[in-house]
Write a protein that holds these residues in place. Structure first.
Motif, PDB file in Angstrom:
ATOM      1  N   ASN A  32       9.429  61.807  86.927  1.00 25.83           N
ATOM      2  CA  ASN A  32       8.181  61.906  87.700  1.00 25.83           C
ATOM      3  C   ASN A  32       8.424  61.771  89.201  1.00 25.83           C
ATOM      4  OD1 ASN A  32       5.462  62.338  88.031  1.00 25.83           O
ATOM      5  ND2 ASN A  32       4.807  60.515  86.927  1.00 25.83           N
ATOM      6  N   GLY A  33       9.450  62.452  89.672  1.00 27.32           N
ATOM      7  CA  GLY A  33       9.730  62.496  91.109  1.00 27.32           C
ATOM      8  C   GLY A  33      10.520  61.318  91.644  1.00 27.32           C
ATOM      9  N   LEU A  34      10.925  60.387  90.778  1.00 21.97           N
ATOM     10  CA  LEU A  34      11.662  59.209  91.219  1.00 21.97           C
ATOM     11  C   LEU A  34      13.031  59.155  90.551  1.00 21.97           C
ATOM     12  CD1 LEU A  34       8.720  56.686  90.924  1.00 21.97           C
ATOM     13  CD2 LEU A  34       9.732  57.506  93.071  1.00 21.97           C
ATOM     14  N   LEU A  35      14.010  58.692  91.293  1.00 21.88           N
ATOM     15  CA  LEU A  35      15.359  58.540  90.763  1.00 21.88           C
ATOM     16  C   LEU A  35      15.481  57.126  90.208  1.00 21.88           C
ATOM     17  CD1 LEU A  35      17.739  60.530  90.690  1.00 21.88           C
ATOM     18  CD2 LEU A  35      18.657  59.356  92.707  1.00 21.88           C
ATOM     19  N   LEU A  36      15.572  57.028  88.874  1.00 19.05           N
ATOM     20  CA  LEU A  36      15.587  55.732  88.193  1.00 19.05           C
ATOM     21  C   LEU A  36      16.881  55.573  87.399  1.00 19.05           C
ATOM     22  CD1 LEU A  36      11.914  55.777  86.845  1.00 19.05           C
ATOM     23  CD2 LEU A  36      12.768  54.642  88.910  1.00 19.05           C
ATOM     24  N   PRO A  37      17.387  54.349  87.269  1.00 23.34           N
ATOM     25  CA  PRO A  37      18.665  54.150  86.579  1.00 23.34           C
ATOM     26  C   PRO A  37      18.552  54.323  85.070  1.00 23.34           C
ATOM     27  CG  PRO A  37      17.759  52.042  87.269  1.00 23.34           C
ATOM     28  CD  PRO A  37      16.882  53.094  87.867  1.00 23.34           C
ATOM     29  N   THR A  38      19.571  54.904  84.468  1.00 25.15           N
ATOM     30  CA  THR A  38      19.676  54.975  83.007  1.00 25.15           C
ATOM     31  C   THR A  38      20.639  53.925  82.489  1.00 25.15           C
ATOM     32  OG1 THR A  38      21.408  56.649  83.158  1.00 25.15           O
ATOM     33  CG2 THR A  38      19.138  57.433  82.978  1.00 25.15           C
ATOM     34  N   ALA A  39      21.406  53.314  83.385  1.00 25.01           N
ATOM     35  CA  ALA A  39      22.308  52.229  83.017  1.00 25.01           C
ATOM     36  C   ALA A  39      22.682  51.462  84.273  1.00 25.01           C
ATOM     37  CB  ALA A  39      23.562  52.764  82.333  1.00 25.01           C
ATOM     38  N   ILE A  40      22.936  50.161  84.110  1.00 17.65           N
ATOM     39  CA  ILE A  40      23.466  49.346  85.199  1.00 17.65           C
ATOM     40  C   ILE A  40      24.592  48.498  84.614  1.00 17.65           C
ATOM     41  CG2 ILE A  40      21.362  49.315  86.573  1.00 17.65           C
ATOM     42  CD1 ILE A  40      20.704  46.586  85.445  1.00 17.65           C
ATOM     43  N   GLN A  41      25.575  48.168  85.456  1.00 19.79           N
ATOM     44  CA  GLN A  41      26.715  47.418  84.941  1.00 19.79           C
ATOM     45  C   GLN A  41      27.126  46.302  85.900  1.00 19.79           C
ATOM     46  OE1 GLN A  41      29.001  51.044  84.448  1.00 19.79           O
ATOM     47  NE2 GLN A  41      30.369  50.483  86.138  1.00 19.79           N
ATOM     48  N   TRP A  42      27.294  45.117  85.329  1.00 18.81           N
ATOM     49  CA  TRP A  42      27.750  43.963  86.088  1.00 18.81           C
ATOM     50  C   TRP A  42      29.269  43.993  86.198  1.00 18.81           C
ATOM     51  CZ3 TRP A  42      23.139  44.087  83.873  1.00 18.81           C
ATOM     52  CH2 TRP A  42      22.086  43.355  84.447  1.00 18.81           C
ATOM     53  N   HIS A  43      29.763  43.587  87.365  1.00 18.88           N
ATOM     54  CA  HIS A  43      31.197  43.490  87.580  1.00 18.88           C
ATOM     55  C   HIS A  43      31.559  42.068  87.988  1.00 18.88           C
ATOM     56  CE1 HIS A  43      32.793  47.708  87.538  1.00 18.88           C
ATOM     57  NE2 HIS A  43      31.496  47.945  87.545  1.00 18.88           N
ATOM     58  N   GLN A  44      32.732  41.641  87.610  1.00 14.74           N
ATOM     59  CA  GLN A  44      33.243  40.375  88.109  1.00 14.74           C
ATOM     60  C   GLN A  44      33.405  40.490  89.620  1.00 14.74           C
ATOM     61  OE1 GLN A  44      36.859  39.609  85.957  1.00 14.74           O
ATOM     62  NE2 GLN A  44      35.838  39.576  83.959  1.00 14.74           N
ATOM     63  N   PHE A  45      33.097  39.418  90.314  1.00 13.41           N
ATOM     64  CA  PHE A  45      33.171  39.444  91.778  1.00 13.41           C
ATOM     65  C   PHE A  45      33.659  38.078  92.245  1.00 13.41           C
ATOM     66  CE2 PHE A  45      31.128  39.392  96.087  1.00 13.41           C
ATOM     67  CZ  PHE A  45      31.836  40.462  96.607  1.00 13.41           C
ATOM     68  N   LYS A  46      34.920  38.041  92.641  1.00 15.58           N
ATOM     69  CA  LYS A  46      35.541  36.790  93.034  1.00 15.58           C
ATOM     70  C   LYS A  46      36.464  37.027  94.216  1.00 15.58           C
ATOM     71  CE  LYS A  46      38.105  32.875  91.064  1.00 15.58           C
ATOM     72  NZ  LYS A  46      38.790  32.348  89.864  1.00 15.58           N
ATOM     73  N   ASP A  47      36.470  36.066  95.139  1.00 15.08           N
ATOM     74  CA  ASP A  47      37.304  36.172  96.342  1.00 15.08           C
ATOM     75  C   ASP A  47      37.011  37.468  97.089  1.00 15.08           C
ATOM     76  OD1 ASP A  47      38.532  33.757  95.714  1.00 15.08           O
ATOM     77  OD2 ASP A  47      40.043  34.747  94.478  1.00 15.08           O
ATOM     78  N   ASP A  48      35.719  37.834  97.098  1.00 20.59           N
ATOM     79  CA  ASP A  48      35.254  39.013  97.837  1.00 20.59           C
ATOM     80  C   ASP A  48      35.866  40.312  97.320  1.00 20.59           C
ATOM     81  OD1 ASP A  48      33.401  39.719  99.836  1.00 20.59           O
ATOM     82  OD2 ASP A  48      35.010  40.143 101.256  1.00 20.59           O
ATOM     83  N   SER A  49      36.209  40.327  96.024  1.00 16.95           N
ATOM     84  CA  SER A  49      36.855  41.494  95.437  1.00 16.95           C
ATOM     85  C   SER A  49      36.142  41.909  94.154  1.00 16.95           C
ATOM     86  CB  SER A  49      38.323  41.175  95.142  1.00 16.95           C
ATOM     87  OG  SER A  49      38.970  42.266  94.548  1.00 16.95           O
ATOM     88  N   VAL A  50      35.966  43.226  93.958  1.00 18.01           N
ATOM     89  CA  VAL A  50      35.317  43.759  92.766  1.00 18.01           C
ATOM     90  C   VAL A  50      36.310  43.750  91.609  1.00 18.01           C
ATOM     91  CG1 VAL A  50      34.148  45.752  91.739  1.00 18.01           C
ATOM     92  CG2 VAL A  50      33.827  45.215  94.172  1.00 18.01           C
ATOM     93  N   GLY A  51      35.883  43.137  90.492  1.00 17.03           N
ATOM     94  CA  GLY A  51      36.745  43.071  89.330  1.00 17.03           C
ATOM     95  C   GLY A  51      36.279  43.976  88.206  1.00 17.03           C
ATOM     96  N   GLU A  52      36.702  43.666  87.000  1.00 15.99           N
ATOM     97  CA  GLU A  52      36.373  44.465  85.833  1.00 15.99           C
ATOM     98  C   GLU A  52      34.884  44.386  85.497  1.00 15.99           C
ATOM     99  OE1 GLU A  52      38.495  46.431  84.093  1.00 15.99           O
ATOM    100  OE2 GLU A  52      39.987  45.951  85.626  1.00 15.99           O
ATOM    101  N   MET A  53      34.380  45.422  84.805  1.00 16.03           N
ATOM    102  CA  MET A  53      33.012  45.392  84.330  1.00 16.03           C
ATOM    103  C   MET A  53      32.873  44.292  83.293  1.00 16.03           C
ATOM    104  SD  MET A  53      30.759  48.440  82.553  1.00 16.03           S
ATOM    105  CE  MET A  53      31.703  48.375  81.016  1.00 16.03           C
ATOM    106  N   SER A  54      31.811  43.476  83.410  1.00 14.84           N
ATOM    107  CA  SER A  54      31.600  42.373  82.475  1.00 14.84           C
ATOM    108  C   SER A  54      30.425  42.612  81.535  1.00 14.84           C
ATOM    109  CB  SER A  54      31.369  41.070  83.250  1.00 14.84           C
ATOM    110  OG  SER A  54      30.258  41.198  84.136  1.00 14.84           O
TER     111      SER A  54
END
Length: 264
Positions: free
Chosen positions: A206-228
């Protein structure tokens, strides 16, 4: 979080509420949480435009989707919500969060009731009244540089006004790709520890861009880690039709979920 709070997942259930006459559309619109879009920052306006525009979002009255076996429907104008799954139903009637049956442990329902709605409705939901916006220095995430907008809130805005968000967006397309957020609901204390969500799967509805999935990632020491963790959304509908108010009325066999700020 503002109209939502953070918590670990709970398993939910279905139960039909008592019937009540629908509130006229005019009354629902009068309760709208939206104000004029001019209060947004220039950067946030660009991001919203890339996702269909805040004006289009503000026209919508109902959002529904499936997350696994759990269905969610939200009145976008007043944020009443109903979640149903095989074991329980959680609802927000505009005043209290309720849970059926009354034998279910409701201690986490206040956290959970609009947890996924809030993440799902990004970036539009951070356009709610009471938010403050600040452009932050670009940063690299997983080898790509993004522009960022920090979102904070005034006192007494929602259950956890000390929560902060940083929305990271592609500098060329202006589309949102990452979200950092802090969690303060249970402790009631401000936090500088950010959690991280990746947004890279979208559908135009309906005219809007909406997510079909979202994924959490590990985030430690200011660094992106594996998907959790990864959550998928299906059967997505967003319309200008006002959902029946009877969906959100607390049933006679429901219990009121406690407010647990500062309890854990």
């Amino acid at each position: 979080m503002k109209y939502l709070t953070i918590l670990s997942l709970s398993v939910l259930i279905a139960c039909q509420p008592n019937n009540q006459k629908d509130i006229p559309e005019e009354a629902v619109q009068a309760e709208s949480i939206y104000n004029e879009p001019g209060h947004h920052s220039e950067s946030l306006t660009k991001v919203m435009h890339a996702h269909g525009g805040y004006e289009q979002w503000s026209k919508m009255k109902s959002l529904s989707y499936m997350k696994g076996e759990e269905s969610t429907i939200t009145n976008l104008q007043n944020r009443k919500i109903r979640l149903e799954s095989p074991k329980q139903t959680i609802g927000f009637d505009g005043e209290v969060v309720w849970v059926t049956p009354d034998t279910i442990d409701a201690s986490r329902a206040r956290f959970y009731h609009n947890l996924y709605f809030y993440f799902y409705a990004m970036p539009f939901v951070v356009g709610d009244p009471g938010a403050f916006y600040e452009d932050v220095e670009p940063r690299e995430l997983s080898g790509k540089t993004y522009n960022g907008i920090k979102i904070s809130y005034g006192e007494n805005i929602g259950d956890a006004p000390d929560d902060n968000y940083i929305l990271w967006y592609d500098p060329e397309t202006n589309k949102m790709e990452w979200l950092m957020y802090t969690v303060t609901y249970r402790s009631g204390e401000p936090s500088n520890t950010y959690k991280l969500i990746k947004y890279d799967q979208w559908a135009e509805v309906n005219g809007l861009l909406l997510p079909t999935a979202i994924q959490w990632h590990q985030f430690k020491d200011d660094s992106v880690g594996e998907m959790s963790n990864k959550v998928r959304f299906e059967d997505i509908k967003i319309t200008e039709e006002v959902p029946s108010d009877s969906l959100f009325v607390m049933p006679v066999d429901a219990q009121i979920a406690p407010l647990n700020v500062g309890k854990g």
